[in-house]
Design an enzyme around this catalytic site. Structure first.
Site, PDB file in Angstrom:
ATOM      1  N   TYR A 166      42.439  35.595  34.310  1.00  0.00           N
ATOM      2  CA  TYR A 166      41.800  35.994  33.052  1.00  0.00           C
ATOM      3  C   TYR A 166      41.769  34.842  32.048  1.00  0.00           C
ATOM      4  CZ  TYR A 166      41.438  41.092  33.724  1.00  0.00           C
ATOM      5  OH  TYR A 166      41.076  42.360  34.127  1.00  0.00           O
ATOM      6  N   LYS A 215      49.277  37.654  46.764  1.00  0.00           N
ATOM      7  CA  LYS A 215      48.391  37.347  47.897  1.00  0.00           C
ATOM      8  C   LYS A 215      48.841  35.994  48.438  1.00  0.00           C
ATOM      9  CE  LYS A 215      44.779  38.060  50.550  1.00  0.00           C
ATOM     10  NZ  LYS A 215      44.736  39.115  51.587  1.00  0.00           N
ATOM     11  N   ASP A 248      46.335  43.503  49.191  1.00  0.00           N
ATOM     12  CA  ASP A 248      45.428  44.358  49.964  1.00  0.00           C
ATOM     13  C   ASP A 248      46.193  45.520  50.609  1.00  0.00           C
ATOM     14  OD1 ASP A 248      46.685  42.440  51.530  1.00  0.00           O
ATOM     15  OD2 ASP A 248      44.952  42.031  52.815  1.00  0.00           O
ATOM     16  N   ASP A 272      45.257  44.850  37.041  1.00  0.00           N
ATOM     17  CA  ASP A 272      44.094  45.560  36.490  1.00  0.00           C
ATOM     18  C   ASP A 272      43.508  46.485  37.549  1.00  0.00           C
ATOM     19  OD1 ASP A 272      41.987  46.143  34.665  1.00  0.00           O
ATOM     20  OD2 ASP A 272      40.694  44.784  35.792  1.00  0.00           O
ATOM     21  N   ASP A 276      43.905  50.911  37.983  1.00  0.00           N
ATOM     22  CA  ASP A 276      42.765  51.834  38.000  1.00  0.00           C
ATOM     23  C   ASP A 276      42.829  52.688  39.264  1.00  0.00           C
ATOM     24  OD1 ASP A 276      41.632  50.886  35.600  1.00  0.00           O
ATOM     25  OD2 ASP A 276      39.601  51.032  36.419  1.00  0.00           O
TER      26      ASP A 276
HETATM   27  C1  IPM Z   1      42.168  46.983  30.968  1.00  0.00           C
HETATM   28  C2  IPM Z   1      40.708  46.682  30.827  1.00  0.00           C
HETATM   29  C3  IPM Z   1      40.540  45.270  30.288  1.00  0.00           C
HETATM   30  C4  IPM Z   1      41.164  44.330  31.289  1.00  0.00           C
HETATM   31  C5  IPM Z   1      39.099  44.863  29.954  1.00  0.00           C
HETATM   32  C6  IPM Z   1      38.411  45.825  29.030  1.00  0.00           C
HETATM   33  C7  IPM Z   1      39.038  43.455  29.407  1.00  0.00           C
HETATM   34  O1  IPM Z   1      40.037  46.870  32.029  1.00  0.00           O
HETATM   35  O2  IPM Z   1      42.890  46.951  29.946  1.00  0.00           O
HETATM   36  O3  IPM Z   1      42.616  47.266  32.083  1.00  0.00           O
HETATM   37  O4  IPM Z   1      40.526  43.955  32.271  1.00  0.00           O
HETATM   38  O5  IPM Z   1      42.314  43.942  31.075  1.00  0.00           O
HETATM   39 MN    MN Z   2      41.272  47.695  33.611  1.00  0.00          MN
END
Ligand code: IPM
Ligand code: MN
Length: 383
Positions: A166, A215, A248, A272, A276
């Site tokens: 990032y 990884k 993975d 990240d 999710d």
């Molecule tokens: C999160 C979000 C952010 C990230 C984005 C909106 C920049 O997806 O907080 O997980 O990737 O960190």
């Molecule tokens: Mn995110």
């Protein structure tokens, strides 16, 4: 949206001082960053929760709202205006809604809403992002995964937040009409050490197990991560049960045997993506709060979901992730454990009673809107 000062409690104290504790009464400056999309709707519900907690316990929470993300680009041409950053630096804690939306997605634009979020994380030194995943028993059948797989899951993800791909060198080059773009994943040993220490300390207070995800079979940066993490655990946390898992494979284990994990530490982008994925265990992204913390200074608390532009303004967004982020704020930044636990318990009772927003309602179940869900939590908090 102009910065708006709204002291909830008119008091003779200054609003910009550090947190002061008088007995168990806390006087704190809390910055609200509603942001874009559903951000303002969900933060409004969290704000009501803060008001009730303050009234119930005699705290003085001085709330001020500031722009970040797309709305800040519209107003200031900057997704993190200096005035917003200054207010955050001077606060005791920051509560953020979400940033981004199609309006600001132009690939040729000078800046993006997300840049504001990355900058505030970096500027406040918030290198550790805590994302707890503990499915509520009342929602086990709302998950797309089978009940017997998710039952008993209780994971704390610790995602590194101010380094890795990032923040590494990036760019676009053009040669003979052909464009090449690159991003670089970089970690120093000290960046790895400090986030592993946060994760390991959390594991000691939980079930004593730490999993580091990398990884290392491909990436040099992961080999340094793995070696450094192991040194920290071996020398400073020798009693922990420790394992390393490739990212993975982790993606697979997370949905086949999530109960096996306690604390999971990983880099920025892996964290990240995996969180999710993990959000499907409790049933919806709309339920998951997160806390970003550094060595010192204010923490930043936010739902892990985004700005959901498709449902913005419809009054149907789930405010529970943000309300639970408020509980994390009270716990981590203001050390108000009783109040934090009361909020979490109120949310649990609302879900136990069968109330659902659209994202967690199963087909045939009726759902309530954002404000109604906020009302239900407030009623439970008051009971
Ligand atoms: C999160 C979000 C952010 C990230 C984005 C909106 C920049 O997806 O907080 O997980 O990737 O960190
Ligand atoms: Mn995110």
């Amino acid at each position: 949206m102009a910065p708006l000062q709204c002291c909830l409690f008119i008091s003779h104290h200054r609003c910009d001082g550090p947190e002061r504790e008088k007995g168990n009464i806390v006087d704190a400056n809390i910055v609200l960053l509603p942001g874009d999309g559903i951000g303002p709707e969900i933060v409004a519900q969290a704000e009501r929760v803060l008001q009730v907690v303050a009234e119930q316990h005699g705290h003085e929470f001085h709330l001020s709202s500031h722009p970040i993300g797309g709305c800040a680009i519209d107003e200031f041409g900057d997704p993190l205006p200096e005035s917003t950053l200054k207010a955050c630096r001077e606060s005791d804690a920051v509560l953020l809604g979400a940033v981004g939306g199609p309006k600001w997605d132009d690939p040729h634009a000078k800046t993006r809403p997300e840049a504001g979020l990355l900058k505030i994380r970096k500027e406040l030194g918030l290198f550790a992002n805590l994302r707890p995943i503990n499915p509520n028993p009342a929602l086990l059948d709302s998950s797309p995964l089978k009940r017997h797989i998710i039952e008993g899951t209780d994971i704390l993800f610790v995602r590194e937040l101010t380094g890795g791909i990032y923040f590494g060198d990036s760019g676009v080059q053009e040669k003979d009409g052909e464009k090449t773009a690159f991003n670089t994943m970089v970690y120093s040993q000290s960046e790895v050490k400090r986030v592993v220490r946060v994760a390991a300390a959390a594991a000691l207070k939980r079930r004593g197990k730490l999993t580091s995800v990398d990884k290392a079979n491909v990436l040099e940066v992961s080999r340094l991560w793995r070696h450094t993490a192991e040194q920290v655990v071996k020398t400073e946390f020798p009693t922990l049960e420790y394992e390393v898992v490739l990212v993975d494979a982790m993606a697979m284990h997370l949905i086949s045997r999530p109960r096996d994990f306690d604390v999971v530490v990983t880099g920025n982008m892996f964290g990240d993506i995996l969180t999710d994925e993990a959000s499907m265990l409790p049933g919806s992204l709309g339920l998951l709060p997160s806390a970003s913390v550094g060595e010192s200074g204010p923490g930043l608390f936010e739902p892990i979901h985004g700005s959901a532009p498709d449902i913005a303004g419809k009054g149907i967004a789930n405010p529970l992730a943000t309300i639970l982020a408020t509980a994390m704020l009270l716990r981590h930044s203001l050390h108000l454990e009783t109040e934090a636990a009361a909020i979490a318990a109120a949310v649990t009772r609302v879900l136990d009673a069968g109330h659902r927003t659209a994202d967690i309602a199963r087909s045939g179940e009726t759902s309530v809107g954002t404000v109604a869900m906020g009302d239900l939590v407030l009623v439970e908090l008051a009971s």
